[in-house]
Design a protein around this motif. Structure first.
Motif, PDB file in Angstrom:
ATOM      1  N   LEU A   1       0.300  -1.423  -0.262  1.00  0.00           N
ATOM      2  CA  LEU A   1      -0.309  -0.115   0.049  1.00  0.00           C
ATOM      3  C   LEU A   1       0.834   1.027  -0.339  1.00  0.00           C
ATOM      4  N   SER A   2       2.003   1.109   0.867  1.00  0.00           N
ATOM      5  CA  SER A   2       2.579   2.304   0.769  1.00  0.00           C
ATOM      6  C   SER A   2       3.384   2.269  -0.546  1.00  0.00           C
ATOM      7  N   LEU A   3       4.105   1.758  -1.151  1.00  0.00           N
ATOM      8  CA  LEU A   3       4.778   2.212  -2.490  1.00  0.00           C
ATOM      9  C   LEU A   3       3.473   2.603  -3.514  1.00  0.00           C
TER      10      LEU A   3
ATOM     11  N   LEU B   1      -0.825  16.987  -0.223  1.00  0.00           N
ATOM     12  CA  LEU B   1      -0.135  16.413   1.290  1.00  0.00           C
ATOM     13  C   LEU B   1      -0.676  17.176   2.225  1.00  0.00           C
ATOM     14  N   VAL B   2      -1.105  18.250   1.651  1.00  0.00           N
ATOM     15  CA  VAL B   2      -1.551  18.962   3.470  1.00  0.00           C
ATOM     16  C   VAL B   2      -2.701  18.805   3.626  1.00  0.00           C
ATOM     17  N   GLY B   3      -3.592  17.994   4.188  1.00  0.00           N
ATOM     18  CA  GLY B   3      -4.771  17.432   4.324  1.00  0.00           C
ATOM     19  C   GLY B   3      -4.104  15.858   5.328  1.00  0.00           C
ATOM     20  N   PRO B   4      -3.028  14.946   3.929  1.00  0.00           N
ATOM     21  CA  PRO B   4      -2.522  13.894   4.703  1.00  0.00           C
ATOM     22  C   PRO B   4      -1.602  14.633   6.301  1.00  0.00           C
ATOM     23  N   LEU B   5      -0.850  14.951   5.827  1.00  0.00           N
ATOM     24  CA  LEU B   5       0.794  16.033   6.876  1.00  0.00           C
ATOM     25  C   LEU B   5      -0.591  15.986   7.881  1.00  0.00           C
ATOM     26  N   ALA B   6      -1.019  16.915   8.260  1.00  0.00           N
ATOM     27  CA  ALA B   6      -2.259  17.034   9.021  1.00  0.00           C
ATOM     28  C   ALA B   6      -2.519  15.759  10.158  1.00  0.00           C
ATOM     29  N   LEU B   7      -3.101  14.471   9.183  1.00  0.00           N
ATOM     30  CA  LEU B   7      -3.624  13.982   9.996  1.00  0.00           C
ATOM     31  C   LEU B   7      -2.357  13.263  10.659  1.00  0.00           C
ATOM     32  N   ALA B   8      -1.165  12.949   9.981  1.00  0.00           N
ATOM     33  CA  ALA B   8      -0.457  12.443  10.613  1.00  0.00           C
ATOM     34  C   ALA B   8       0.446  12.813  11.167  1.00  0.00           C
ATOM     35  N   ALA B   9       0.182  14.568  11.696  1.00  0.00           N
ATOM     36  CA  ALA B   9       1.319  14.931  12.426  1.00  0.00           C
ATOM     37  C   ALA B   9       0.116  14.311  13.553  1.00  0.00           C
ATOM     38  N   GLY B  10      -0.893  14.149  14.243  1.00  0.00           N
ATOM     39  CA  GLY B  10      -1.493  13.755  15.334  1.00  0.00           C
ATOM     40  C   GLY B  10      -0.766  12.639  15.838  1.00  0.00           C
TER      41      GLY B  10
ATOM     42  N   ALA C   1      -6.740   8.895   3.181  1.00  0.00           N
ATOM     43  CA  ALA C   1      -6.704   8.049   4.192  1.00  0.00           C
ATOM     44  C   ALA C   1      -5.438   7.606   4.228  1.00  0.00           C
ATOM     45  N   VAL C   2      -4.747   6.808   2.334  1.00  0.00           N
ATOM     46  CA  VAL C   2      -3.956   5.891   2.483  1.00  0.00           C
ATOM     47  C   VAL C   2      -2.002   7.159   2.481  1.00  0.00           C
ATOM     48  N   LEU C   3      -3.081   8.113   1.829  1.00  0.00           N
ATOM     49  CA  LEU C   3      -1.643   9.158   1.573  1.00  0.00           C
ATOM     50  C   LEU C   3      -1.055   9.058   3.927  1.00  0.00           C
ATOM     51  N   ALA C   4      -2.188   9.528   4.351  1.00  0.00           N
ATOM     52  CA  ALA C   4      -2.206   9.931   5.363  1.00  0.00           C
ATOM     53  C   ALA C   4      -1.503   8.387   5.980  1.00  0.00           C
ATOM     54  N   ASN C   5      -1.270   7.932   6.198  1.00  0.00           N
ATOM     55  CA  ASN C   5      -1.218   6.319   6.142  1.00  0.00           C
ATOM     56  C   ASN C   5       0.860   5.955   5.897  1.00  0.00           C
ATOM     57  N   VAL C   6       0.441   6.365   4.319  1.00  0.00           N
ATOM     58  CA  VAL C   6       1.531   6.336   3.460  1.00  0.00           C
ATOM     59  C   VAL C   6       2.684   7.661   4.423  1.00  0.00           C
TER      60      VAL C   6
END
Length: 306
Positions: free
Chosen positions: A56-58, A70-79, A130-135
């Motif tokens: 999935l990451s690849l 990436l803006v939204g996923p970055l905000a999610l990942a920051a949590g 969701a996938v980009l945040a996961n990556v």
């Protein structure tokens, strides 16, 4: 007259639910398999890392189209970094590895819950976020896994490092492929199918790990429940803020994913990693037991937001 067809989101929601149930039953059955199954369980866990998380990451990294995605996923990942900081600062006499495991236990179930649910409630846009945040969180998980391996009660063979860290290695490979050529069309199908497949494999290994004798022997304490409660509250507050900002900026898909992240089912990996590395964490057990109370609320609010 042709019968009306079901909405695509409904079909994926039903399929993901069925996969969760089937996977859970399979995991329960595996847990009844005795000592032989318990011995090979670490091998099964590592095979799942390669088959799902790394793949999935690849693919998700390969399919990037612009930095703006990436803006939204970055905000999610920051949590997750917030959860790591909160856990490490307050871990007391625990090792940094156990602190990392606890922070993972109170973080969103991004791969096996948020991705399938985002597919159902927000379609392909929600899936991609969701996938980009996961990556992006593979960088966070690489740090957590390093700490857990370093302090693991069960000594880890150096040869297994590349398997445990394969998600971030796959992300780097996906980025390289992205720079070389555009992702082929079949990669979109991989992301679409990822939701139900992750639901199945995640539920199976989660159920098997919850019922593993290693985790069944961990005591339950009021201290662990209190620690899980306040760390989970930090998570909920953070993602509510992200969801509110997303709603105010008309980013509906991001708002849905933020709600599903804040009010998520318990993460499936920590209970598995506890078996893999030998940690007997009361907080992980508390998260598995009580974390499910948040999931129905998240699904209900996601339905209202979408």
């Amino acid at each position: 007259m042709a019968a009306p067809s079901l909405p695509r989101g409904t079909i994926w929601a039903v399929l993901s639910l069925v996969c969760f149930l089937v996977g859970g039953v399979l995991g329960w059955g595996a847990a009844q398999g005795g000592a032989r199954v318990q011995r090979i369980w670490p091998i099964v866990l590592r095979a799942q890392i390669l088959a799902t998380s790394a793949t999935l990451s690849l693919v998700a990294t390969w399919r990037l189209t612009s930095a703006g995605e990436l803006v939204g996923p970055l905000a999610l990942a920051a949590g997750l970094w917030l959860m790591m900081a909160a856990s490490q600062v307050t871990r007391g006499g625990r090792t940094a590895g156990e602190g990392a495991l606890e922070s993972w236990a109170v973080s969103p179930n991004s791969g096996f819950w948020v991705v399938p649910a985002a597919t159902a409630f927000a379609g392909s846009a929600g899936t991609m976020i969701a996938v980009l945040a996961n990556v992006i969180t593979t960088a966070w998980s690489a740090v957590a896994i390093h700490l857990m391996r370093r302090d693991a009660p069960i000594r880890q063979r150096r040869a297994t490092t590349w398997v445990d860290q394969s998600p971030i290695l796959a992300s780097l490979l996906g980025l390289l492929l992205h720079l070389l050529e555009a992702a082929p069309g079949w990669t979109a199908d991989v992301l679409t199918l990822a939701g139900p497949l992750l639901a199945f494999s995640g539920a199976a290994l989660f159920a098997g790990s919850v019922l593993h004798p290693h985790n069944l022997a961990v005591p339950r304490s009021s201290h662990a429940f209190r620690r899980w409660s306040w760390l989970a509250a930090v998570r909920v507050v953070y993602y509510v803020v992200v969801a509110t900002v997303a709603t105010l900026t008309s980013s509906t898909a991001l708002a849905v994913v933020a709600v599903l992240s804040g009010l998520s089912a318990p993460s499936f990996q920590p209970i598995q990693l506890a078996v893999l590395y030998g940690y007997r964490s009361e907080v992980v057990v508390a998260a598995v037991r009580w974390g499910w109370l948040l999931a129905p609320v998240g699904l209900a609010i996601a339905e209202l937001v979408r």
